[in-house]
Design a protein around this motif. Structure first.
Motif, PDB file in Angstrom:
ATOM      1  N   ILE A  16       3.740  12.798  12.782  1.00  0.00           N
ATOM      2  CA  ILE A  16       4.593  12.583  11.626  1.00  0.00           C
ATOM      3  C   ILE A  16       5.973  13.175  12.163  1.00  0.00           C
ATOM      4  O   ILE A  16       5.854  14.568  12.269  1.00  0.00           O
ATOM      5  CB  ILE A  16       3.749  13.824  10.429  1.00  0.00           C
ATOM      6  CG1 ILE A  16       2.900  12.493  10.192  1.00  0.00           C
ATOM      7  CG2 ILE A  16       5.022  13.240   9.187  1.00  0.00           C
ATOM      8  CD1 ILE A  16       2.055  12.944   8.716  1.00  0.00           C
ATOM      9  N   ALA A  17       6.784  12.353  11.856  1.00  0.00           N
ATOM     10  CA  ALA A  17       8.256  13.229  11.943  1.00  0.00           C
ATOM     11  C   ALA A  17       9.078  12.593  11.370  1.00  0.00           C
ATOM     12  O   ALA A  17       9.710  12.059  11.073  1.00  0.00           O
ATOM     13  CB  ALA A  17       8.813  12.521  13.201  1.00  0.00           C
ATOM     14  N   ASP A  18       9.791  13.921  10.205  1.00  0.00           N
ATOM     15  CA  ASP A  18      10.415  13.894   9.001  1.00  0.00           C
ATOM     16  C   ASP A  18      11.300  15.029   8.780  1.00  0.00           C
ATOM     17  O   ASP A  18      10.783  16.172   9.136  1.00  0.00           O
ATOM     18  CB  ASP A  18       9.729  13.650   7.579  1.00  0.00           C
ATOM     19  CG  ASP A  18      10.830  13.281   6.804  1.00  0.00           C
ATOM     20  OD1 ASP A  18      11.922  13.977   7.005  1.00  0.00           O
ATOM     21  OD2 ASP A  18      10.690  12.291   6.329  1.00  0.00           O
ATOM     22  N   ASP A  19      12.113  15.538   9.055  1.00  0.00           N
ATOM     23  CA  ASP A  19      13.255  16.567   8.776  1.00  0.00           C
ATOM     24  C   ASP A  19      12.805  17.696   7.536  1.00  0.00           C
ATOM     25  O   ASP A  19      13.585  18.670   7.344  1.00  0.00           O
ATOM     26  CB  ASP A  19      15.016  16.233   9.418  1.00  0.00           C
ATOM     27  CG  ASP A  19      15.462  15.367   8.135  1.00  0.00           C
ATOM     28  OD1 ASP A  19      15.193  14.261   7.142  1.00  0.00           O
ATOM     29  OD2 ASP A  19      16.764  15.576   7.757  1.00  0.00           O
ATOM     30  N   GLN A  20      12.624  16.581   6.831  1.00  0.00           N
ATOM     31  CA  GLN A  20      12.093  17.413   5.626  1.00  0.00           C
ATOM     32  C   GLN A  20      10.684  18.009   5.228  1.00  0.00           C
ATOM     33  O   GLN A  20       9.677  17.131   5.362  1.00  0.00           O
ATOM     34  CB  GLN A  20      12.489  16.734   4.323  1.00  0.00           C
ATOM     35  CG  GLN A  20      14.050  16.023   3.740  1.00  0.00           C
ATOM     36  CD  GLN A  20      14.683  15.527   2.978  1.00  0.00           C
ATOM     37  OE1 GLN A  20      13.374  15.169   1.809  1.00  0.00           O
ATOM     38  NE2 GLN A  20      15.031  14.656   2.547  1.00  0.00           N
ATOM     39  N   ALA A  21      10.293  19.526   5.782  1.00  0.00           N
ATOM     40  CA  ALA A  21       9.567  20.125   5.871  1.00  0.00           C
ATOM     41  C   ALA A  21       8.335  19.901   4.540  1.00  0.00           C
ATOM     42  O   ALA A  21       7.646  19.857   4.641  1.00  0.00           O
ATOM     43  CB  ALA A  21       9.274  21.507   5.217  1.00  0.00           C
ATOM     44  N   LEU A  22       8.770  19.480   3.293  1.00  0.00           N
ATOM     45  CA  LEU A  22       8.104  19.647   2.091  1.00  0.00           C
ATOM     46  C   LEU A  22       7.529  17.921   1.826  1.00  0.00           C
ATOM     47  O   LEU A  22       6.397  17.631   1.792  1.00  0.00           O
ATOM     48  CB  LEU A  22       8.769  19.356   0.470  1.00  0.00           C
ATOM     49  CG  LEU A  22       8.301  18.945  -0.431  1.00  0.00           C
ATOM     50  CD1 LEU A  22       6.330  20.680  -0.984  1.00  0.00           C
ATOM     51  CD2 LEU A  22       9.530  18.976  -1.597  1.00  0.00           C
TER      52      LEU A  22
END
Length: 201
Positions: A6-12
């Motif tokens: 999973i790659a997303d800049d928002q940790a939440l």
């Protein structure tokens, strides 16, 4: 077992996706990253078979990461999951080699099913976005017009843009004028706004 990165800049958001999809009996979340330029190395190290990629990330965007996965880690298929449901993004993602494109408000069960289908080598595309993409058509901008508008996005003078794209100032003015006409923008900034909204930049 599907090995999911999973790659997303928002940790939440990244954590929520991992928690939801980790509940599925046939999906194991093997890696999480917050930058696009970390995707390829994480996919290699974790032996991921599917990568869930956001579009807007630092380093490189999810579309560029999908393209790199296709060439450098061909055993890992890319599924774009984004807030930015823009038809132009869909076309660019598919051209880059993504196997799927869904928006983040997709219900959890449908997202898990999309991961499974991509893992099986099938294409998955949000139906509403697909219809909008077909209605809108491809970007009318040439490659050079796209480069010049992308450089103009950062602001700066014609001379600054010319240096960035290695063209003469006159050529930059011509490309900007053409791009403004094709986007229907009132000026350079408006042309950039329209191109971004439609996913052409």
């Amino acid at each position: 077992m599907i090995r999911l990165l999973i790659a997303d800049d928002q940790a939440l958001v990244r954590g929520a996706l991992a928690a939801l999809l980790g509940l599925e009996p046939d999906i194991e979340v093997v890696a999480q990253v917050g930058r696009g330029d970390e995707v390829v190395e994480a996919a290699r190290a974790s032996e991921a078979t599917v990568a869930l990629l956001d579009i807007e990330m630092p380093g490189i965007d999810g579309i560029a990461a999908a393209s790199l996965l296709r060439t450098q880690v061909p055993g890992c298929r890319a599924l774009i999951v984004t807030t930015f449901g823009r038809p132009g993004y869909l076309a660019r993602a598919m051209q880059a080699g993504a196997s799927g494109f869904v928006v983040k408000d997709t219900p959890a069960a449908e997202l898990a099913d999309a991961v499974r289908r991509v893992s099986q080598g099938l294409r998955v595309v949000d139906p509403v976005l697909a219809a909008e993409s077909l209605a809108q058509g491809d970007s009318p901008l040439t490659e050079r017009e796209t480069d010049v508008l992308a450089a103009a996005r950062a602001g700066g003078s014609i001379a600054d843009i010319a240096r960035m794209v290695h063209l003469s100032e006159g050529t930059v003015k011509n490309h900007l004028s053409s791009a403004i006409g094709k986007t229907g923008g009132r000026n350079r900034a408006d042309a950039v706004r329209v191109a971004v909204e439609r996913g052409w930049l």
